[in-house]
Design an enzyme around this catalytic site. Structure first.
Site, PDB file in Angstrom:
ATOM      1  N   ASP A   1       0.813  -1.218   0.000  1.00  0.00           N
ATOM      2  CA  ASP A   1       0.000   0.000   0.000  1.00  0.00           C
ATOM      3  C   ASP A   1       0.847   1.269   0.000  1.00  0.00           C
ATOM      4  O   ASP A   1       0.460   2.296   0.556  1.00  0.00           O
ATOM      5  CB  ASP A   1      -0.963   0.019   1.207  1.00  0.00           C
ATOM      6  CG  ASP A   1      -1.790  -1.252   1.279  1.00  0.00           C
ATOM      7  OD1 ASP A   1      -2.218  -1.716   0.218  1.00  0.00           O
ATOM      8  OD2 ASP A   1      -1.967  -1.771   2.391  1.00  0.00           O
TER       9      ASP A   1
ATOM     10  N   HIS B   1      -4.755  -1.897  -5.689  1.00  0.00           N
ATOM     11  CA  HIS B   1      -4.057  -0.674  -6.102  1.00  0.00           C
ATOM     12  C   HIS B   1      -5.098   0.413  -6.267  1.00  0.00           C
ATOM     13  O   HIS B   1      -6.115   0.194  -6.911  1.00  0.00           O
ATOM     14  CB  HIS B   1      -3.458  -0.838  -7.501  1.00  0.00           C
ATOM     15  CG  HIS B   1      -2.253  -1.692  -7.603  1.00  0.00           C
ATOM     16  ND1 HIS B   1      -1.182  -1.611  -6.766  1.00  0.00           N
ATOM     17  CD2 HIS B   1      -1.931  -2.617  -8.518  1.00  0.00           C
ATOM     18  CE1 HIS B   1      -0.256  -2.457  -7.166  1.00  0.00           C
ATOM     19  NE2 HIS B   1      -0.688  -3.097  -8.221  1.00  0.00           N
TER      20      HIS B   1
HETATM   21  P1  GTP Z   1      -0.822  -2.823  -2.906  1.00  0.00           P
HETATM   22  O1  GTP Z   1      -0.521  -3.360  -4.251  1.00  0.00           O
HETATM   23  O2  GTP Z   1      -2.079  -3.395  -2.306  1.00  0.00           O
HETATM   24  O3  GTP Z   1       0.324  -2.948  -1.960  1.00  0.00           O
HETATM   25  O4  GTP Z   1      -1.239  -1.241  -3.007  1.00  0.00           O
HETATM   26  P2  GTP Z   1      -0.583   0.104  -3.595  1.00  0.00           P
HETATM   27  O5  GTP Z   1       0.864   0.155  -3.312  1.00  0.00           O
HETATM   28  O6  GTP Z   1      -0.987   0.291  -5.003  1.00  0.00           O
HETATM   29  O7  GTP Z   1      -1.243   1.220  -2.662  1.00  0.00           O
HETATM   30  P3  GTP Z   1      -2.782   1.524  -2.349  1.00  0.00           P
HETATM   31  O8  GTP Z   1      -3.397   2.113  -3.559  1.00  0.00           O
HETATM   32  O9  GTP Z   1      -3.455   0.363  -1.724  1.00  0.00           O
HETATM   33  O10 GTP Z   1      -2.637   2.611  -1.162  1.00  0.00           O
HETATM   34  C1  GTP Z   1      -2.017   3.827  -1.313  1.00  0.00           C
HETATM   35  C2  GTP Z   1      -3.007   4.936  -0.915  1.00  0.00           C
HETATM   36  O11 GTP Z   1      -2.322   6.165  -0.852  1.00  0.00           O
HETATM   37  C3  GTP Z   1      -4.114   5.133  -1.917  1.00  0.00           C
HETATM   38  O12 GTP Z   1      -5.277   5.540  -1.263  1.00  0.00           O
HETATM   39  C4  GTP Z   1      -3.574   6.257  -2.827  1.00  0.00           C
HETATM   40  O13 GTP Z   1      -4.600   6.989  -3.457  1.00  0.00           O
HETATM   41  C5  GTP Z   1      -2.857   7.090  -1.806  1.00  0.00           C
HETATM   42  N1  GTP Z   1      -1.694   7.848  -2.302  1.00  0.00           N
HETATM   43  C6  GTP Z   1      -0.765   7.517  -3.244  1.00  0.00           C
HETATM   44  N2  GTP Z   1       0.183   8.460  -3.336  1.00  0.00           N
HETATM   45  C7  GTP Z   1      -0.144   9.420  -2.426  1.00  0.00           C
HETATM   46  C8  GTP Z   1       0.443  10.661  -2.040  1.00  0.00           C
HETATM   47  O14 GTP Z   1       1.496  11.068  -2.523  1.00  0.00           O
HETATM   48  N3  GTP Z   1      -0.197  11.380  -1.059  1.00  0.00           N
HETATM   49  C9  GTP Z   1      -1.360  10.958  -0.477  1.00  0.00           C
HETATM   50  N4  GTP Z   1      -1.915  11.721   0.441  1.00  0.00           N
HETATM   51  N5  GTP Z   1      -1.930   9.778  -0.817  1.00  0.00           N
HETATM   52  C10 GTP Z   1      -1.334   9.031  -1.767  1.00  0.00           C
HETATM   53  P1  IMP Z   2      -2.925 -12.805   2.610  1.00  0.00           P
HETATM   54  O1  IMP Z   2      -1.987 -12.416   1.541  1.00  0.00           O
HETATM   55  O2  IMP Z   2      -4.366 -12.473   2.312  1.00  0.00           O
HETATM   56  O3  IMP Z   2      -2.748 -14.244   3.039  1.00  0.00           O
HETATM   57  O4  IMP Z   2      -2.582 -11.945   3.913  1.00  0.00           O
HETATM   58  C1  IMP Z   2      -1.381 -12.131   4.636  1.00  0.00           C
HETATM   59  C2  IMP Z   2      -0.875 -10.791   5.179  1.00  0.00           C
HETATM   60  O5  IMP Z   2      -0.466  -9.959   4.107  1.00  0.00           O
HETATM   61  C3  IMP Z   2      -1.927  -9.989   5.969  1.00  0.00           C
HETATM   62  O6  IMP Z   2      -1.263  -9.273   6.980  1.00  0.00           O
HETATM   63  C4  IMP Z   2      -2.462  -9.014   4.918  1.00  0.00           C
HETATM   64  O7  IMP Z   2      -2.992  -7.856   5.507  1.00  0.00           O
HETATM   65  C5  IMP Z   2      -1.181  -8.726   4.136  1.00  0.00           C
HETATM   66  N1  IMP Z   2      -1.424  -8.313   2.732  1.00  0.00           N
HETATM   67  C6  IMP Z   2      -1.688  -9.116   1.672  1.00  0.00           C
HETATM   68  N2  IMP Z   2      -1.824  -8.396   0.553  1.00  0.00           N
HETATM   69  C7  IMP Z   2      -1.605  -7.106   0.895  1.00  0.00           C
HETATM   70  C8  IMP Z   2      -1.562  -5.885   0.157  1.00  0.00           C
HETATM   71  O8  IMP Z   2      -1.739  -5.831  -1.048  1.00  0.00           O
HETATM   72  N3  IMP Z   2      -1.308  -4.755   0.853  1.00  0.00           N
HETATM   73  C9  IMP Z   2      -1.072  -4.780   2.191  1.00  0.00           C
HETATM   74  N4  IMP Z   2      -1.080  -5.895   2.937  1.00  0.00           N
HETATM   75  C10 IMP Z   2      -1.356  -7.051   2.283  1.00  0.00           C
HETATM   76 MG    MG Z   3      -3.103  -1.741  -1.612  1.00  0.00          MG
END
Ligand code: GTP
Ligand code: IMP
Ligand code: MG
Length: 350
Positions: free
Chosen positions: A27, A57
């Site tokens: 995230d 994402h």
């Molecule tokens: P996974 O693949 O699940 O690990 O997720 P990810 O890395 O794509 O991130 P995800 O979108 O789950 O979470 C990032 C959050 O931060 C989202 O709500 C984005 O919209 C937000 N975000 C991204 N960049 C910024 C930033 O520069 N500032 C702020 N305030 N929010 C941001």
């Molecule tokens: P699982 O991948 O659903 O088995 O979860 C195992 C661990 O990984 C838990 O702590 C989840 O919250 C974490 N996890 C899995 N996928 C993500 C992701 O995309 N973002 C953040 N945490 C994740």
């Molecule tokens: Mg995410």
């Protein structure tokens, strides 16, 4: 003796293939960074690696916010073909919904060897006290489906008639593009701290999450990769259980005005302070060549939406200099808000 006759090698290719991965616990904002790089670099292919639909994402374009679990987040760039690598678990229901809602039919492809998540995997994930409560899994069936794959009893994408129209050999598609010097993006999901190998076991996901794994998921060998962008968020977050050495109290994060919820599970994310030691270690294992930092607007609210490096505040610049010292790699992308255009891109300067 070997004589090289017009064989493209890593030495005479131009830089075309970039992997984007998460450096903390997931995230970090990879979706946003992938979407930006896609618009800036105009790839012909964007391929997704990682575990599967446990990841969400988020991409925000203008007023619209998308949360994608199967489709690569680079879908917002309309001219790229979108691929899901063989290492990724596919939940056909989630895929069908996203393809429909996002209107990407005709340009999204699935490797025929992807493992399949069935209802029984989701039920097992939720029913397991170990997974759902001790580890705090996402309940999306990924752990049990990967277990079936390791036991060699799981079904593959090629076994399902409803996926027939999407099936291709992703490595052929991607490696051909790389050999033709086309721009290719490989997007990772999750983050370094929840890698099955390098994360805080047993509080991890069901696979490695490092750049090498993402490349392997998609079928690209180490010599095919030119750049590895590791994404770190200024204030790392963690969902689910497990150690988090820089975690702050709810009061502290409240005072900073930081609160986040998971894209997939909607659980509140635990918030921590910058962890320089973890960032450096993660950059090493990922083979990081460039760093993206997200959430600079959380370090100093005055930086929200800034797109010009010169307009960053001294507080933000101090943070970035210290982070760069910690990681020992150049910070080339600085995200200043969730929206696609809220970013400073310094890649041309390196
Ligand atoms: P996974 O693949 O699940 O690990 O997720 P990810 O890395 O794509 O991130 P995800 O979108 O789950 O979470 C990032 C959050 O931060 C989202 O709500 C984005 O919209 C937000 N975000 C991204 N960049 C910024 C930033 O520069 N500032 C702020 N305030 N929010 C941001
Ligand atoms: P699982 O991948 O659903 O088995 O979860 C195992 C661990 O990984 C838990 O702590 C989840 O919250 C974490 N996890 C899995 N996928 C993500 C992701 O995309 N973002 C953040 N945490 C994740
Ligand atoms: Mg995410």
């Amino acid at each position: 003796m070997f004589i090289r006759v017009n064989h493209p090698t890593v030495y005479d290719r131009i830089m075309t293939c970039t992997v984007i991965v998460g450096g903390f616990f997931g995230d970090e904002g990879k979706g946003k960074i992938v979407a930006h790089i896609a618009h800036a670099d105009e790839p012909t292919i964007i391929a997704r690696g990682g575990v599967g639909p446990n990841a969400g994402h988020t991409v925000q374009v203008g007023e619209k916010e998308y949360g994608v679990r199967m489709v690569p987040s680079g879908f917002v760039y309309p001219d790229a073909r979108l691929c899901i690598g063989a290492g990724v678990l596919v939940d056909p229901r989630v895929l069908a919904r996203e393809v429909d809602v996002l209107g990407v039919k005709g340009r999204i492809f699935v490797d025929r060897r992807c493992g399949i998540i069935e209802e029984k995997h989701i039920a097992a994930d939720k029913a397991s006290v170990h997974l759902s409560q001790k580890i705090g899994s996402t309940g999306t069936g990924c752990g049990p489906a990967n277990a079936d794959r390791v036991m060699r009893v799981g079904r593959l994408a090629q076994d399902l008639p409803e996926l027939k129209e999407y099936l291709i050999d992703v490595p052929v598609e991607v490696n051909t593009a790389i050999d033709n010097d086309e721009v290719v993006l490989l997007e990772g999901t999750q983050g370094f701290g929840i890698s099955l190998y390098y994360g805080s076991y047993p509080y991890v996901t069901s696979k490695d999450t490092s750049a090498s794994q993402i490349a392997a998921d998609i079928g690209v060998g180490p010599t095919g990769i030119d750049d590895v962008v590791v994404v770190f968020k200024a204030y790392p977050t963690r969902v689910g259980e497990g150690p988090f050495s820089t975690e702050m109290s709810h009061e502290q994060s409240g005072e900073l005005g930081i609160q986040e919820f998971g894209t997939v599970t909607h659980r509140e994310r635990r918030i921590g302070c910058w962890d320089g030691k973890m960032a450096r270690y993660s950059a090493m294992i990922n083979g990081c060549t460039q760093v993206a930092i997200t959430g600079i607007d959380k370090v100093d609210k005055a930086c929200f939406g800034v797109t010009d490096y010169e307009k960053l505040t001294p507080k933000a610049l101090d943070f970035l200099r210290a982070a760069e010292d910690d990681i020992n790699r150049p910070i080339t992308l600085i995200s200043t808000g969730p929206e696609l255009s809220q970013i400073i891109d310094l890649r041309d300067e390196f």
